[in-house]
Design a protein around this motif. Structure first.
Motif, PDB file in Angstrom:
ATOM      1  N   LEU A  10      13.966  -0.900  -5.117  1.00 22.06           N
ATOM      2  CA  LEU A  10      13.294  -0.288  -3.966  1.00 22.06           C
ATOM      3  C   LEU A  10      12.785   1.111  -4.291  1.00 22.06           C
ATOM      4  O   LEU A  10      11.766   1.538  -3.747  1.00 22.06           O
ATOM      5  N   LEU A  11      13.457   1.798  -5.181  1.00 23.06           N
ATOM      6  CA  LEU A  11      12.987   3.125  -5.599  1.00 23.06           C
ATOM      7  C   LEU A  11      11.650   3.016  -6.332  1.00 23.06           C
ATOM      8  O   LEU A  11      10.749   3.817  -6.095  1.00 23.06           O
ATOM      9  N   ILE A  12      11.519   2.028  -7.185  1.00 21.88           N
ATOM     10  CA  ILE A  12      10.248   1.812  -7.884  1.00 21.88           C
ATOM     11  C   ILE A  12       9.138   1.534  -6.882  1.00 21.88           C
ATOM     12  O   ILE A  12       8.039   2.093  -6.974  1.00 21.88           O
ATOM     13  N   ILE A  13       9.428   0.684  -5.909  1.00 22.99           N
ATOM     14  CA  ILE A  13       8.426   0.356  -4.888  1.00 22.99           C
ATOM     15  C   ILE A  13       8.098   1.589  -4.044  1.00 22.99           C
ATOM     16  O   ILE A  13       6.927   1.862  -3.762  1.00 22.99           O
ATOM     17  N   ALA A  14       9.104   2.348  -3.663  1.00 17.34           N
ATOM     18  CA  ALA A  14       8.875   3.553  -2.846  1.00 17.34           C
ATOM     19  C   ALA A  14       8.025   4.570  -3.597  1.00 17.34           C
ATOM     20  O   ALA A  14       7.095   5.154  -3.027  1.00 17.34           O
ATOM     21  N   ILE A  15       8.331   4.773  -4.864  1.00 14.76           N
ATOM     22  CA  ILE A  15       7.532   5.704  -5.662  1.00 14.76           C
ATOM     23  C   ILE A  15       6.082   5.235  -5.712  1.00 14.76           C
ATOM     24  O   ILE A  15       5.151   6.041  -5.577  1.00 14.76           O
ATOM     25  N   SER A  16       5.887   3.939  -5.862  1.00 12.18           N
ATOM     26  CA  SER A  16       4.530   3.395  -5.877  1.00 12.18           C
ATOM     27  C   SER A  16       3.835   3.590  -4.538  1.00 12.18           C
ATOM     28  O   SER A  16       2.675   4.004  -4.494  1.00 12.18           O
ATOM     29  N   PHE A  17       4.530   3.292  -3.450  1.00 13.79           N
ATOM     30  CA  PHE A  17       3.931   3.427  -2.124  1.00 13.79           C
ATOM     31  C   PHE A  17       3.551   4.875  -1.800  1.00 13.79           C
ATOM     32  O   PHE A  17       2.584   5.112  -1.090  1.00 13.79           O
ATOM     33  N   TYR A  18       4.336   5.818  -2.298  1.00 17.11           N
ATOM     34  CA  TYR A  18       4.114   7.214  -1.917  1.00 17.11           C
ATOM     35  C   TYR A  18       3.335   8.043  -2.939  1.00 17.11           C
ATOM     36  O   TYR A  18       2.741   9.055  -2.573  1.00 17.11           O
ATOM     37  N   LEU A  19       3.321   7.642  -4.202  1.00  9.78           N
ATOM     38  CA  LEU A  19       2.608   8.425  -5.207  1.00  9.78           C
ATOM     39  C   LEU A  19       1.248   7.847  -5.599  1.00  9.78           C
ATOM     40  O   LEU A  19       0.317   8.599  -5.855  1.00  9.78           O
ATOM     41  N   VAL A  20       1.121   6.525  -5.661  1.00 13.93           N
ATOM     42  CA  VAL A  20      -0.151   5.914  -6.035  1.00 13.93           C
ATOM     43  C   VAL A  20      -1.266   6.312  -5.066  1.00 13.93           C
ATOM     44  O   VAL A  20      -2.372   6.626  -5.516  1.00 13.93           O
ATOM     45  N   PRO A  21      -1.044   6.356  -3.756  1.00 13.54           N
ATOM     46  CA  PRO A  21      -2.133   6.753  -2.842  1.00 13.54           C
ATOM     47  C   PRO A  21      -2.645   8.178  -3.072  1.00 13.54           C
ATOM     48  O   PRO A  21      -3.752   8.503  -2.636  1.00 13.54           O
ATOM     49  N   LEU A  22      -1.891   9.005  -3.756  1.00 18.85           N
ATOM     50  CA  LEU A  22      -2.377  10.358  -4.051  1.00 18.85           C
ATOM     51  C   LEU A  22      -3.585  10.342  -4.984  1.00 18.85           C
ATOM     52  O   LEU A  22      -4.336  11.307  -5.044  1.00 18.85           O
ATOM     53  N   ILE A  29     -11.571   3.030  -4.290  1.00 17.03           N
ATOM     54  CA  ILE A  29     -10.253   3.179  -4.931  1.00 17.03           C
ATOM     55  C   ILE A  29      -9.154   2.855  -3.913  1.00 17.03           C
ATOM     56  O   ILE A  29      -8.151   2.228  -4.250  1.00 17.03           O
ATOM     57  N   GLY A  30      -9.344   3.280  -2.680  1.00 12.91           N
ATOM     58  CA  GLY A  30      -8.361   3.006  -1.635  1.00 12.91           C
ATOM     59  C   GLY A  30      -8.168   1.517  -1.419  1.00 12.91           C
ATOM     60  O   GLY A  30      -7.038   1.036  -1.290  1.00 12.91           O
ATOM     61  N   MET A  31      -9.260   0.779  -1.393  1.00  6.96           N
ATOM     62  CA  MET A  31      -9.162  -0.671  -1.217  1.00  6.96           C
ATOM     63  C   MET A  31      -8.523  -1.321  -2.442  1.00  6.96           C
ATOM     64  O   MET A  31      -7.754  -2.273  -2.299  1.00  6.96           O
ATOM     65  N   LEU A  32      -8.829  -0.821  -3.627  1.00  7.10           N
ATOM     66  CA  LEU A  32      -8.209  -1.346  -4.843  1.00  7.10           C
ATOM     67  C   LEU A  32      -6.694  -1.138  -4.804  1.00  7.10           C
ATOM     68  O   LEU A  32      -5.924  -2.050  -5.121  1.00  7.10           O
ATOM     69  N   VAL A  33      -6.276   0.030  -4.351  1.00  4.78           N
ATOM     70  CA  VAL A  33      -4.844   0.322  -4.246  1.00  4.78           C
ATOM     71  C   VAL A  33      -4.184  -0.595  -3.227  1.00  4.78           C
ATOM     72  O   VAL A  33      -3.148  -1.209  -3.498  1.00  4.78           O
ATOM     73  N   LEU A  34      -4.788  -0.718  -2.043  1.00  2.68           N
ATOM     74  CA  LEU A  34      -4.189  -1.530  -0.970  1.00  2.68           C
ATOM     75  C   LEU A  34      -4.220  -3.030  -1.246  1.00  2.68           C
ATOM     76  O   LEU A  34      -3.308  -3.748  -0.854  1.00  2.68           O
ATOM     77  N   LEU A  38      -0.740  -2.078  -5.099  1.00  2.00           N
ATOM     78  CA  LEU A  38       0.522  -2.123  -4.356  1.00  2.00           C
ATOM     79  C   LEU A  38       1.051  -3.544  -4.137  1.00  2.00           C
ATOM     80  O   LEU A  38       2.262  -3.764  -4.271  1.00  2.00           O
ATOM     81  N   PRO A  39       0.178  -4.525  -3.860  1.00  2.00           N
ATOM     82  CA  PRO A  39       0.715  -5.890  -3.743  1.00  2.00           C
ATOM     83  C   PRO A  39       1.312  -6.410  -5.057  1.00  2.00           C
ATOM     84  O   PRO A  39       2.346  -7.069  -5.050  1.00  2.00           O
ATOM     85  N   SER A  78      -5.256   0.797  10.898  1.00  2.00           N
ATOM     86  CA  SER A  78      -5.746  -0.509  10.447  1.00  2.00           C
ATOM     87  C   SER A  78      -5.021  -0.983   9.182  1.00  2.00           C
ATOM     88  O   SER A  78      -5.055  -2.172   8.864  1.00  2.00           O
ATOM     89  N   ALA A  79      -4.356  -0.083   8.488  1.00  2.00           N
ATOM     90  CA  ALA A  79      -3.609  -0.450   7.279  1.00  2.00           C
ATOM     91  C   ALA A  79      -2.217  -0.984   7.601  1.00  2.00           C
ATOM     92  O   ALA A  79      -1.488  -1.391   6.691  1.00  2.00           O
ATOM     93  N   MET A  80      -1.847  -1.022   8.868  1.00  2.00           N
ATOM     94  CA  MET A  80      -0.514  -1.500   9.243  1.00  2.00           C
ATOM     95  C   MET A  80      -0.330  -2.992   8.908  1.00  2.00           C
ATOM     96  O   MET A  80       0.779  -3.425   8.608  1.00  2.00           O
ATOM     97  N   ILE A  81      -1.406  -3.766   8.900  1.00  2.00           N
ATOM     98  CA  ILE A  81      -1.311  -5.190   8.573  1.00  2.00           C
ATOM     99  C   ILE A  81      -0.782  -5.397   7.160  1.00  2.00           C
ATOM    100  O   ILE A  81      -0.155  -6.426   6.864  1.00  2.00           O
ATOM    101  N   TYR A  82      -0.995  -4.432   6.284  1.00  2.00           N
ATOM    102  CA  TYR A  82      -0.526  -4.565   4.915  1.00  2.00           C
ATOM    103  C   TYR A  82       1.004  -4.549   4.829  1.00  2.00           C
ATOM    104  O   TYR A  82       1.565  -5.068   3.872  1.00  2.00           O
ATOM    105  N   ALA A  83       1.672  -4.009   5.817  1.00  2.00           N
ATOM    106  CA  ALA A  83       3.136  -4.064   5.842  1.00  2.00           C
ATOM    107  C   ALA A  83       3.582  -5.519   5.878  1.00  2.00           C
ATOM    108  O   ALA A  83       4.493  -5.926   5.141  1.00  2.00           O
ATOM    109  N   LEU A  84       2.941  -6.312   6.702  1.00  2.00           N
ATOM    110  CA  LEU A  84       3.248  -7.739   6.783  1.00  2.00           C
ATOM    111  C   LEU A  84       2.893  -8.442   5.469  1.00  2.00           C
ATOM    112  O   LEU A  84       3.670  -9.257   4.967  1.00  2.00           O
TER     113      LEU A  84
END
Length: 112
Positions: A10-22, A29-34, A38-39, A78-84
């Motif tokens: 989960l730490l690896i995933i959290a780091i990805s979720f919080y640092l990659v968007p920077l 690029i935003g769409m590529l990340v989302l 991240l998937p 609108s990015a909330m759907i990606y949580a699912l």
């Protein structure tokens, strides 16, 4: 469930979720990340976790809960759907990883 193993993935995933968007500079690029980066990270980490452990849906719930704050930090509602989507990918990765480990006989459950 091995909590130490759970948190390391989960730490690896959290780091990805919080640092990659920077690194997002524009919409492309935003769409590529989302849609790609991240998937893939969520799926691969979940699959590897599933290969070493038994199936735990709690892991996927944690992935979803880790992602939700990023919507408010980096994206819009609108990015909330990606949580699912990330949660479902995580469940799929866990399931595949668990199946692979059962075929090879390498789960924590087989050690007990």
């Amino acid at each position: 469930m091995k909590i130490k193993k759970l948190w390391s993935f989960l730490l690896i995933i959290a780091i990805s979720f919080y640092l990659v968007p920077l690194k997002i500079k524009d919409t492309g690029i935003g769409m590529l990340v989302l849609l790609v980066v991240l998937p893939i990270i969520s799926f691969i980490c979940s699959m590897i976790y599933g290969m070493g452990n038994t199936f735990h849906p709690l892991f996927s719930l944690c992935v979803v809960l880790l992602y939700i704050p990023t919507v408010f930090l980096y994206y819009n509602s609108s990015a909330m759907i990606y949580a699912l989507i990330y949660g479902l990918l995580s469940l799929t990765g866990l399931y595949i990883g668990t199946l692979v480990s059962r075929k090879c006989g390498k789960t924590d459950a087989s050690k007990e």
